[in-house]
Motif scaffolding. Sequence first.
Motif, short mmCIF file in Angstrom:
data_model
loop_
_atom_site.label_atom_id
_atom_site.label_comp_id
_atom_site.label_asym_id
_atom_site.label_seq_id
_atom_site.Cartn_x
_atom_site.Cartn_y
_atom_site.Cartn_z
N ARG A 152 0.80 -1.23 0.00
CA ARG A 152 0.00 0.00 0.00
C ARG A 152 0.83 1.27 0.00
NH1 ARG A 152 -5.40 -0.47 1.43
NH2 ARG A 152 -6.07 -2.56 2.12
N ALA A 153 2.03 1.20 0.56
CA ALA A 153 2.81 2.41 0.85
C ALA A 153 1.99 3.39 1.69
CB ALA A 153 3.28 3.09 -0.44
N ASP A 154 1.27 2.84 2.63
CA ASP A 154 0.39 3.63 3.49
C ASP A 154 -0.24 2.69 4.52
OD1 ASP A 154 -1.04 5.70 4.57
OD2 ASP A 154 -2.49 5.86 2.94
N LEU A 155 -0.81 3.28 5.56
CA LEU A 155 -1.59 2.47 6.50
C LEU A 155 -2.89 2.05 5.82
CD1 LEU A 155 -1.34 4.55 9.83
CD2 LEU A 155 0.29 2.92 8.87
N PRO A 156 -3.37 0.84 6.10
CA PRO A 156 -4.68 0.45 5.55
C PRO A 156 -5.80 1.27 6.18
CG PRO A 156 -3.84 -1.23 7.06
CD PRO A 156 -2.74 -0.24 6.87
N PRO A 157 -6.93 1.38 5.52
CA PRO A 157 -8.02 2.22 6.02
C PRO A 157 -8.45 1.89 7.45
CG PRO A 157 -8.46 1.54 3.77
CD PRO A 157 -7.25 0.78 4.21
N GLN A 158 -8.50 0.59 7.79
CA GLN A 158 -8.94 0.23 9.13
C GLN A 158 -7.98 0.73 10.22
OE1 GLN A 158 -8.11 -1.89 6.74
NE2 GLN A 158 -6.88 -3.63 7.49
N MET A 159 -6.68 0.84 9.89
CA MET A 159 -5.75 1.38 10.86
C MET A 159 -5.91 2.88 11.02
SD MET A 159 -2.15 -0.70 10.48
CE MET A 159 -1.54 0.08 11.97
N TRP A 160 -6.11 3.58 9.90
CA TRP A 160 -6.38 5.01 10.00
C TRP A 160 -7.62 5.26 10.87
CZ3 TRP A 160 -3.46 9.02 9.11
CH2 TRP A 160 -2.44 8.96 8.15
N GLU A 161 -8.65 4.48 10.62
CA GLU A 161 -9.89 4.66 11.38
C GLU A 161 -9.67 4.36 12.87
OE1 GLU A 161 -13.53 3.99 13.37
OE2 GLU A 161 -12.11 2.36 12.94
N TYR A 162 -8.89 3.30 13.16
CA TYR A 162 -8.62 2.92 14.55
C TYR A 162 -7.81 4.01 15.26
CZ TYR A 162 -7.34 0.03 18.55
OH TYR A 162 -7.18 -0.46 19.83
N VAL A 163 -6.79 4.53 14.59
CA VAL A 163 -5.96 5.58 15.17
C VAL A 163 -6.80 6.81 15.53
CG1 VAL A 163 -4.17 7.27 14.58
CG2 VAL A 163 -3.77 4.85 14.14
N LYS A 164 -7.68 7.19 14.62
CA LYS A 164 -8.50 8.37 14.87
C LYS A 164 -9.54 8.10 15.97
CE LYS A 164 -8.04 10.08 10.12
NZ LYS A 164 -8.76 10.40 8.86
N ARG A 165 -10.19 6.95 15.88
CA ARG A 165 -11.26 6.64 16.83
C ARG A 165 -10.74 6.54 18.26
NH1 ARG A 165 -12.80 1.41 17.62
NH2 ARG A 165 -12.09 0.89 15.52
N ASN A 166 -9.53 6.05 18.41
CA ASN A 166 -8.96 5.89 19.75
C ASN A 166 -8.09 7.08 20.17
OD1 ASN A 166 -9.51 2.97 20.92
ND2 ASN A 166 -9.28 2.79 18.69
N LYS A 167 -8.16 8.16 19.40
CA LYS A 167 -7.55 9.44 19.75
C LYS A 167 -6.03 9.37 19.90
CE LYS A 167 -11.77 11.17 21.88
NZ LYS A 167 -12.40 11.83 23.06
N PHE A 168 -5.38 8.59 19.05
CA PHE A 168 -3.92 8.57 19.07
C PHE A 168 -3.34 9.91 18.66
CE2 PHE A 168 -4.48 4.04 19.29
CZ PHE A 168 -3.33 3.56 19.93
N PHE A 169 -4.09 10.71 17.90
CA PHE A 169 -3.62 12.03 17.52
C PHE A 169 -3.81 13.06 18.64
CE2 PHE A 169 -4.34 11.34 12.67
CZ PHE A 169 -3.28 10.46 12.66
N GLY A 170 -4.50 12.66 19.71
CA GLY A 170 -4.78 13.60 20.80
C GLY A 170 -4.21 13.13 22.12
#
Length: 826
Positions: A152-170
């Motif tokens: 993919r040269a990227d995170l798969p969609p489910q990982m992006w969604e998991y990171v956001k949903r669990n507030k890893f960016f916050g």
Amino acid sequence: MSIVLPLLAVVIATGIAAYHRWSLALWSALMAAFLLVAWFFGGNSTLTIVLAVLAAVVAIPLLVPALRKSLVTAPLLKFYTRILPPLSDTERTALEAGTVGFEGQLFSGMPEWSQLLKLPKPELSAEEQAFLDGPCEELCGMVDNWEIDHVRADLPPQMWEYVKRNKFFGLNIPKEYGGLGFTALMNHKVIQKLASISTVVSSTVGVPNSLGPAELLMHYGTDEQKAHYLPRLADGREVPCFALTGPFAGSDATSIPDYGIVCSGDWNGAKVLGVRLTLNKRYITLAPVATLIGVAFRMYDPDGLLGDKKDIGISLALVPHDADGLEIGRRHFPLNSPFQNGPIRGKDVFVPLSQLIGGEDYAGQGWRMLMECLSIGRSITLPSTASGGARMGAVVTGSYARIRKQFGLSIGRFEGVEEALARMGGRAYAISALSQATAAAVARGENPAVPSTISKYHCTTMGREVAMDVMDVIGGKGIILGPRNFAGRAWQASPVAITVEGANIMTRSLMIFGQGAILCHPWVMKEMKATQIPDAGERIDAFDSALFGHIGAAISNAVRSLWFGLTWSRFGRAPGDDYTRRYYRKMNRYSANLAVMADISMLMLGGKLKFKESLSGRLGDVLSQLYIASSMLKRYEDEGRPDSDQPLLAWAFHDAVNKIETALSGALRNFPVRPVAWLLWPIIFPWGRRAQAPSDRLGHKVASLLMTPSDARDRLAEGIFTTPGENNPAGRIISYLPKFVMAEPVERKFLKALKSHEIEALEFEDQLVEGVREGWITAEEADQLRELRTMTLDTIMVDDFDPEELRSAGYRDLVAHEQRSSRAVA
């Protein structure tokens, strides 16, 4: 009558007073007492009187404040002001932005170790630990590096969604704004764990929690900006990036050519005052997927819409990714490591003044804002990434070296491999201690400007060295990419950390000592600030206090440096137990050495010192290794002084002091003023260089520790993702080690039978059957050997592919184009 006794009395009295940093009055009293004793025991009367008179001539003017200030301080203040190198506004801002912790003690020449040891042990809250063991562990389990890096040269969609949903960016956004409200220490722990399995995932999470819109908004944002953006950043509705670096201003952020012109423009259907931006940025992590861009630019007001000032200065703004005139979305390809990184360009991009971070009040304050927040990236993200990679590299390679055999022997038993394993273990111990110490400083509310540069430079440099040793030990397992490879991508990505957040060459040669010499020195900053006091009387008083404090410390450091050198650092007050007290005493010596070298360098070279980058780099190495060693000693104390950790601590400590002496001798050999270097050498090295690199015997202990299940090895592996799984080959290899060790006696018995030709079968399964039939092994032991064979194969196997699998979509497009062209020609 002896002339030796009065001279000896002067030397001893001065030495004792200087060593303990007693006051001038106490030195005078001690001098008088010692001279009196010397005369009583037969000292030469004439010489005793002469020495007493000389001491009085020195002491009396200095002990009378009015005389001292008029005769000594005032002329020296004029001279000092004349030779003081000018500080630019940007340099002054950078210096004033940082705080000083224990590194200031290391620069003093007489460290107060109690200040270090009384710092609280870095610990997570129950909530933080639950997140680390829960969502963070689960996210690591979702990682499939081959899919991320190659497919993919990227995170798969489910990982992006998991990171956001669990507030890893916050992670560090306060709960009141929808974030998790975790500490900087927790930020370190999360990045460390993610980096142990994937640098792409760790950088994706690390950047939003480092220097960027959220960090800047929390410090400087208006109430409206915080209320609007922080909740959106916390839950991933906004993906942030920060655009600082450009083609013509890499590490030199003060030379940003990107500009914004104050003007009127349309924003959400209204005519407002704002800036029209022109920018060209590159190397911006998360830029290709970002929805909110923090931009650093130089702000101009040629029409005077905001006031009389035309060049307002460096400012920071928040720009939506879909703003008119902004070009974003293309990607760089950093050394085959496909984390989201790319350029941002823009022409006439209008943003209102309300999008300036902090609003109009913070226009032109961007450099100060950056300096006050840059320590987060340097203190946490990059060092934590190195710590996760180094810990994982050490423990998995230790397992591999025990499991992998050549010539009937585990490769870790070969001395050449032992050397590499020892380096891995010692450096992983140092990196983990250093990265945690610096993160803990941020968590305590400090802004560790100097430790952050030390941590960034040395963690990433040592991390690259660990990655190189991993590759050397595992050989073909490391160079053949595929799902089974646990090291190749980390090796490819290791130079990335060396390059970003300030290139390491610049960090070492300019920043560590350049900042430390002023910020960490106990007197230099006070002297510089004293010269800026408007009132003449107050200026003299402040300079007098700083100057004579400096002179007294300089004399003390010279005496302490010589004393510790002459006595091999075997005497002196020091904390610790019977094992570590000698380490603290050595640190006392090298702290005094650094203080002497720093004072002499600044005195002899003045403003030219900033251009002597090789000298600055070597003195920075001394300060760095002192800080690293103190971090390791603090870690050892915090963990209860475990005996089993002593080989790791000893290897890393001896490596540090060997580097200190190498740097000091290099500084002396190349010191520009040669007569001064000749005089300094006996003060720094009265018996010559004594420190040696870690011994082979010590290296053997460290290598054995990595290859044997133990509590010390477990502590080294704390905080990394070792859970075995289909997509975690490193975790599987680590899990095999205890079973492999238990199976070794059975394997030796079985191999003995094979070598003696008691078992004649050629195929492995047939050999097991024959071994059971002939009584060499039991049926249970045969099963144990089958499992051993399976684990060994999984450990050493590499991947292979159909050639078509490795061809890119671009290649297939090229072939299709060639075929179409051939048909057209036909």
